[in-house]
Enzyme design. Structure first.
Site, mmCIF file in Angstrom:
data_model
loop_
_atom_site.group_PDB
_atom_site.id
_atom_site.type_symbol
_atom_site.label_atom_id
_atom_site.label_comp_id
_atom_site.label_asym_id
_atom_site.label_seq_id
_atom_site.Cartn_x
_atom_site.Cartn_y
_atom_site.Cartn_z
ATOM 1 N N GLU A 1 0.833 -1.208 0.000
ATOM 2 C CA GLU A 1 0.000 0.000 0.000
ATOM 3 C C GLU A 1 0.869 1.259 0.000
ATOM 4 O O GLU A 1 0.536 2.264 -0.633
ATOM 5 C CB GLU A 1 -0.940 0.005 1.207
ATOM 6 C CG GLU A 1 -1.995 -1.091 1.168
ATOM 7 C CD GLU A 1 -2.840 -1.051 -0.100
ATOM 8 O OE1 GLU A 1 -3.356 0.029 -0.442
ATOM 9 O OE2 GLU A 1 -2.975 -2.100 -0.754
ATOM 10 N N TRP B 1 2.041 1.773 -3.515
ATOM 11 C CA TRP B 1 1.009 2.429 -4.339
ATOM 12 C C TRP B 1 1.116 3.947 -4.199
ATOM 13 O O TRP B 1 0.947 4.697 -5.168
ATOM 14 C CB TRP B 1 -0.393 1.978 -3.916
ATOM 15 C CG TRP B 1 -0.916 0.756 -4.607
ATOM 16 C CD1 TRP B 1 -1.069 -0.488 -4.080
ATOM 17 C CD2 TRP B 1 -1.390 0.667 -5.963
ATOM 18 N NE1 TRP B 1 -1.596 -1.347 -5.013
ATOM 19 C CE2 TRP B 1 -1.810 -0.668 -6.181
ATOM 20 C CE3 TRP B 1 -1.503 1.578 -7.007
ATOM 21 C CZ2 TRP B 1 -2.325 -1.113 -7.401
ATOM 22 C CZ3 TRP B 1 -2.031 1.143 -8.225
ATOM 23 C CH2 TRP B 1 -2.432 -0.180 -8.412
ATOM 24 N N TRP C 1 -20.591 11.068 -20.255
ATOM 25 C CA TRP C 1 -21.102 10.986 -18.879
ATOM 26 C C TRP C 1 -22.516 11.560 -18.812
ATOM 27 O O TRP C 1 -22.827 12.547 -19.489
ATOM 28 C CB TRP C 1 -20.187 11.782 -17.947
ATOM 29 C CG TRP C 1 -18.750 11.362 -17.977
ATOM 30 C CD1 TRP C 1 -17.706 12.028 -18.547
ATOM 31 C CD2 TRP C 1 -18.189 10.165 -17.410
ATOM 32 N NE1 TRP C 1 -16.537 11.340 -18.382
ATOM 33 C CE2 TRP C 1 -16.794 10.182 -17.681
ATOM 34 C CE3 TRP C 1 -18.719 9.085 -16.705
ATOM 35 C CZ2 TRP C 1 -15.936 9.166 -17.274
ATOM 36 C CZ3 TRP C 1 -17.870 8.069 -16.294
ATOM 37 C CH2 TRP C 1 -16.499 8.117 -16.580
ATOM 38 N N ASN D 1 -10.921 1.934 2.739
ATOM 39 C CA ASN D 1 -10.390 1.865 1.378
ATOM 40 C C ASN D 1 -11.207 0.966 0.454
ATOM 41 O O ASN D 1 -11.444 1.295 -0.710
ATOM 42 C CB ASN D 1 -8.929 1.394 1.396
ATOM 43 C CG ASN D 1 -8.256 1.631 0.056
ATOM 44 O OD1 ASN D 1 -8.332 2.720 -0.493
ATOM 45 N ND2 ASN D 1 -7.639 0.603 -0.496
ATOM 46 N N TRP E 1 -15.792 10.985 -13.272
ATOM 47 C CA TRP E 1 -14.945 10.728 -12.102
ATOM 48 C C TRP E 1 -14.434 12.017 -11.469
ATOM 49 O O TRP E 1 -14.165 12.075 -10.264
ATOM 50 C CB TRP E 1 -13.775 9.811 -12.465
ATOM 51 C CG TRP E 1 -12.837 10.338 -13.520
ATOM 52 C CD1 TRP E 1 -12.880 10.074 -14.860
ATOM 53 C CD2 TRP E 1 -11.717 11.219 -13.332
ATOM 54 N NE1 TRP E 1 -11.869 10.739 -15.518
ATOM 55 C CE2 TRP E 1 -11.133 11.453 -14.608
ATOM 56 C CE3 TRP E 1 -11.151 11.849 -12.232
ATOM 57 C CZ2 TRP E 1 -10.012 12.258 -14.796
ATOM 58 C CZ3 TRP E 1 -10.030 12.668 -12.407
ATOM 59 C CH2 TRP E 1 -9.479 12.867 -13.675
ATOM 60 N N TRP F 1 -9.492 7.326 -8.218
ATOM 61 C CA TRP F 1 -10.712 7.615 -8.983
ATOM 62 C C TRP F 1 -10.576 7.191 -10.441
ATOM 63 O O TRP F 1 -11.502 6.618 -11.023
ATOM 64 C CB TRP F 1 -11.070 9.103 -8.878
ATOM 65 C CG TRP F 1 -11.939 9.336 -7.694
ATOM 66 C CD1 TRP F 1 -11.564 9.738 -6.440
ATOM 67 C CD2 TRP F 1 -13.352 9.113 -7.623
ATOM 68 N NE1 TRP F 1 -12.647 9.777 -5.606
ATOM 69 C CE2 TRP F 1 -13.759 9.403 -6.299
ATOM 70 C CE3 TRP F 1 -14.314 8.695 -8.536
ATOM 71 C CZ2 TRP F 1 -15.085 9.288 -5.877
ATOM 72 C CZ3 TRP F 1 -15.636 8.589 -8.131
ATOM 73 C CH2 TRP F 1 -16.009 8.873 -6.814
#
Length: 432
Positions: A257, A260, A288, A323, A341, A364
């Site tokens: 993590e 990331w 969208w 998360n 998004w 996102w």
């Protein structure tokens, strides 16, 4: 002539301990004057005058000021546009050098460029170093020198490159080479036009039991299975090196993590366009729906899907969202409702205590299928099966959505229809 000083500029590194640039500043020839600037370019854009992050930052500045006071040092806290503040600082002090830790966000890079050019014109050197990442910018690249766009090979090389050298602490707390100046009052929240938030910030203490069990508990939102340290990493109230050493010793899943975090920061550095645009431009043609009434229901946690609503209400109440639930809520907004998004990212940016541009944007775009190493557009989380998988006993849902068994509590959109609509819309967008 007044004494020359080195100024250390605190930004997202609210600690004296294990602070990379502070260590080098204290090793330099001039005594160090600590400075913090409440940046009006950022503060003026905040709509919520009880923003929990502003309260947190103010509390941390007060804590740091007290720590300095106990060392016989007065922290100089300013308020305003950073470049204008530096013009005042250069008149108030005989500055020899300026040190700070690097910030990689586009606004910060532009801010620092302006300050650097101003100081250079005054004959003052501005030195910035890496502190809040383990590896930055070009430190983990492919063999051909280009940046990775997929996490797994990046993480493998990251682990190969990581040695004790990159994790060793900087003993900045052990060096006493400070400028002694008279005590100065710190501007209050009220003077800046803010009020105290009631949202509580999690402890900065590293809970080793949680780290040990992280791989077992990390996906269960009803238990405290994650470290809750992201806000402290965001503002540097703990050292990433300290946490990475713990992760390396205790749990590789948790270390992943942290990797990331470096990965998304690297992406933002190399591809700053992601702030406003899809990383993968082939999705630019996706149409969208952006229905404002539906977006509002999502924001308030009134979608009729218990795990989505629980996540949004947790976020609105505490400034935190688990998360796993972040992924579910983001997938629901972008796929089920076909809301851009960027709308969801902006809402999280406003609400999250641990808001970090690189990680928020990366998450996102991953959920929307438009980013690096993203989930495929045709993968649409089923919020009902996600609930059964990660909150089977409904503990999380009961806490945040007590009315979920009420007869009037119904989904705002049918999953099967919405899933097919999303797949069709993405397909059409890809053909443009």
């Amino acid at each position: 002539m007044s004494q020359k000083v080195t100024i250390f500029w605190f930004r997202r590194d609210f600690r004296i301990q294990d602070n990379a640039s502070l260590y080098y500043a204290l090793e330099d020839e001039f005594p160090v004057q600590p400075v913090f600037i409440f940046d009006t370019n950022i503060l003026d854009k905040l709509n919520d005058k009880a923003d929990a992050r502003v309260t947190f930052i103010h509390d941390e500045v007060m804590r740091l000021s007290q720590e300095f006071k106990e060392r016989g040092v007065a922290m100089d806290v300013r308020y305003g546009d950073p470049l204008e503040v530096w013009k005042t600082l250069s008149a108030d002090y005989d500055i020899g050098r300026v040190y700070a830790n690097r910030d990689y966000e586009p606004y910060a890079r532009n801010r620092d460029k302006g300050v650097y050019e101003y100081l250079e014109a005054q004959g003052i050197k501005f030195i910035a170093r890496k502190d809040h990442l383990i590896f930055e910018k070009e430190e983990v690249l492919k063999g051909d020198g280009s940046p990775y766009k997929v996490y797994t090979p990046y993480s493998k090389l990251w682990k190969t490159k990581m040695t004790d050298y990159f994790l060793k602490p900087y003993p900045s707390e052990d060096i006493a080479h400070w400028h002694s100046a008279g005590e100065q009052p710190v501007i209050s929240l009220e003077e800046m036009g803010f009020e105290r938030s009631s949202i509580k910030v999690p402890s900065r203490e590293v809970n080793e039991k949680i780290l040990n069990n992280y791989h077992l508990d990390r996906d269960t939102p009803s238990v405290r299975g994650t470290s809750r340290l992201s806000v402290h990493l965001r503002f540097g109230t703990i050292s990433i090196r300290q946490l990475a050493r713990k992760a390396y010793a205790l749990n590789e899943k948790y270390l992943n993590e942290l990797i990331w975090r470096d990965f998304y920061a690297m992406i933002l550095w190399h591809f700053p366009k992601v702030v406003e645009r899809n990383f993968s431009s082939k999705y630019d043609g996706v149409m969208w729906r952006n229905n404002e009434a539906e977006f509002e229901k999502w924001c308030k946690g009134k979608t009729g899907y218990p795990i989505v609503d629980a996540g949004m209400r947790e976020l609105n109440t505490t400034g935190f969202m688990h998360n796993r639930v972040r992924m579910i809520t983001a997938s629901f907004l972008t796929k089920h409702l076909l809301v851009d998004w960027r709308w969801g990212e902006a809402y999280f940016a406003e609400k999250l205590l641990d808001f970090d541009l690189a990680s928020n944007n990366g998450g996102w775009q991953w959920a929307a299928g438009t980013g690096v190493d993203a989930q495929p557009y045709f993968r649409v989380f089923n919020p009902t099966s996600q609930l059964e998988k990660f909150d089977k006993e409904l503990r999380y849902v009961r806490k945040w959505v007590p009315e979920f068994q009420d007869i009037h509590y119904k989904p705002m959109v049918d999953h099967k229809m919405a899933r097919q609509r999303a797949i069709d819309t993405y397909k059409e967008g890809l053909m443009v």
